[in-house]
Write an enzyme that holds these catalytic residues in place. Structure first.
Site, mmCIF file in Angstrom:
data_model
loop_
_atom_site.group_PDB
_atom_site.id
_atom_site.type_symbol
_atom_site.label_atom_id
_atom_site.label_comp_id
_atom_site.label_asym_id
_atom_site.label_seq_id
_atom_site.Cartn_x
_atom_site.Cartn_y
_atom_site.Cartn_z
ATOM 1 C CG ASP A 89 -1.807 -1.219 1.299
ATOM 2 O OD1 ASP A 89 -2.442 -1.569 0.302
ATOM 3 O OD2 ASP A 89 -1.821 -1.849 2.377
ATOM 4 C CE LYS A 124 2.944 -2.643 -4.556
ATOM 5 N NZ LYS A 124 2.614 -2.318 -3.162
ATOM 6 N N GLY A 139 -3.856 -4.199 -4.337
ATOM 7 C CA GLY A 139 -4.718 -3.105 -4.774
ATOM 8 C C GLY A 139 -3.910 -1.876 -5.101
ATOM 9 C CG HIS A 140 -1.619 -1.232 -7.863
ATOM 10 N ND1 HIS A 140 -0.743 -1.301 -6.803
ATOM 11 C CD2 HIS A 140 -1.243 -2.221 -8.710
ATOM 12 C CE1 HIS A 140 0.121 -2.283 -7.011
ATOM 13 N NE2 HIS A 140 -0.172 -2.860 -8.153
ATOM 14 C CD GLN A 158 0.395 -9.022 -2.421
ATOM 15 O OE1 GLN A 158 1.228 -9.608 -3.089
ATOM 16 N NE2 GLN A 158 -0.859 -8.971 -2.795
#
Length: 427
Positions: free
Chosen positions: A13, A16, A40-41, A223
């Protein structure tokens, strides 16, 4: 050679997606090399916000080919849901490539993940419940289903039967759940085959040929370093290798072809899920970081645990990944604090420790040793160069750079695509 790895240097988180998107317009391929839709991005383009879970961030960059590598685990229903969402918003997704060797997250993997985590009770790992771990376990146990298996019904049926032999025993006799029918699983998986087919490719060949042609390839980890199955805070980790070495195995590219390894660092620290977190805050400062930073998981929707910057973790990430650069994100979130604590070491059983403890027990008992840096109150979201930052903000960045062991080459000063200060080019 123009191959770059971009990865999280904390617990994930870190931003990225923003970093990948910043580079996306300059690279030819963006490759996810591990993980699944447990990552998640959030990418902000103009006034549009995109939440990506499985797809590489480069899918938002015209002219860039997004690739899902062999090291990724793919839930076809999630994949198509994401593709449909982007298509509905006018994003061209036709260039996506998916490795035929990537493993498929089956319905029974999701079931096993959820019931196992529930069974663990207070000892739970904090998984997303999306079947990631059980799918990687099947891969290692050699009973996994790969994308290519969807094109041979006989092989697919045999593999599903082999996988369910043991899992149905577990579900019925341990968890008191109904057995899962082989035919039902096979039917569902086959229903994805036709739509998947245009995307399926020998991505190892494609990527190596691209590098031979001097194309720029960016490998994007999901991650973060401290969630790596080998090098993270085990057992509170993910089931794959987000660290730089994972790019080689998860995409089929040799280590001699990687020219730069970029670590993404948040200007403070966050974590989702269970496990040790030495700088975690349980006071008003922690709540302020959560609120101002919008610290809610893109994939899980869970509030992120928040704490001050941890230089011990940053140094560890530099070492284990061979980092050449850092991208520091969310510096703007720290605006308004009179002084900002930075963890420079740990205290364990009365002793000062400046490197990440080897022992899980020691890390659980680590207490942060802080240095206090002066804060700033000026709005920095409009800063276009390092010199535009207030002196105290500049000093904060310089201190983090010195403590972390690699140069900070870019700084995020806001969520927008253009709210980034580039100090040194990554290309």
């Amino acid at each position: 050679m123009p191959a770059l790895v971009l990865l999280g240097a904390q617990w994930g988180d870190e931003g990225k997606g923003k970093a990948t998107d910043l580079l996306g317009g300059s690279v030819d391929y963006v490759v996810r090399y591990q993980g699944g839709n447990n990552a998640g991005h959030t990418v902000v383009v103009g006034d549009q916000k995109y939440a990506l879970h499985l797809l590489p961030s480069g899918i938002l960059s015209p002219g860039c080919t997004p690739v899902i590598g062999n090291g990724v685990v793919v839930d076809p229903s999630v994949l198509f849901s994401e593709l449909n969402g982007l298509n509905d918003r006018g994003v061209d997704t036709s260039k996506l490539l998916i490795s035929g060797n990537a493993h498929v997250i089956t319905p029974y993997n999701v079931t096993v993940d959820k019931v196992t985590e529930r069974f663990l009770g207070k000892r739970k790992i904090g998984t997303t419940g999306r079947g990631i771990g059980p799918t990687y376990a099947d891969k290692i146990n050699r009973v996994g289903i790969r994308i290519q298996d969807l094109y041979d019904e006989s092989i697919l049926t045999q593999k599903v039967e082999a996988a369910l032999d043991g899992k149905n025993q577990l579900l019925t006799k341990v968890f008191n759940r109904r057995a899962i029918e082989v035919g039902q699983v096979v039917e569902e998986l086959l229903s994805y085959a036709d739509r998947l087919k245009p995307y399926v490719a020998d991505t190892v060949l494609v990527l190596n040929q691209a590098l031979e042609q001097d194309k720029v390839v960016l490998f994007e980890g999901g991650q973060g370093t401290l969630l790596d199955i080998d090098h993270g805070t085990y057992p509170f980790v993910t089931s794959s290798n987000p660290t730089a070495g994972g790019a080689c195995t998860g995409a089929g590219v040799g280590p001699t072809k990687i020219s730069r390894v970029i670590g993404i660092l948040k200007a403070y620290t966050t974590r989702v899920g269970s496990g040790p977190f030495p700088t975690e805050l349980f006071d008003e400062d922690g709540e302020a970081l959560r609120r101002i930073g919008g610290e809610r998981g893109v994939t899980t929707g869970r509030d992120r645990r928040c704490g001050w910057f941890d230089a011990v973790i940053a140094r560890y990430a530099t070492r284990v990944n061979g980092l050449t650069d850092f991208f520091l994100t969310k510096l703007d979130v720290l605006t308004g604090w009179e002084q900002i604590p930075v963890c420079v070491a740990y205290e364990i059983d009365g002793e000062r420790v400046e490197e990440l403890p080897y022992s899980q027990t020691d890390f659980h008992h680590a207490k942060p040793v802080y240095e206090y840096l002066p804060g700033w109150s000026e709005d920095i979201t409009k800063a276009k160069s390092f010199s535009d930052l207030p002196k105290n903000a500049q000093d904060y960045v310089k201190a983090l750079e010195e403590m972390s062991g690699a140069p900070i080459s870019a700084i995020g000063v806001g969520p927008g695509r253009d709210e980034t200060i580039e100090i040194n080019s990554f290309l």
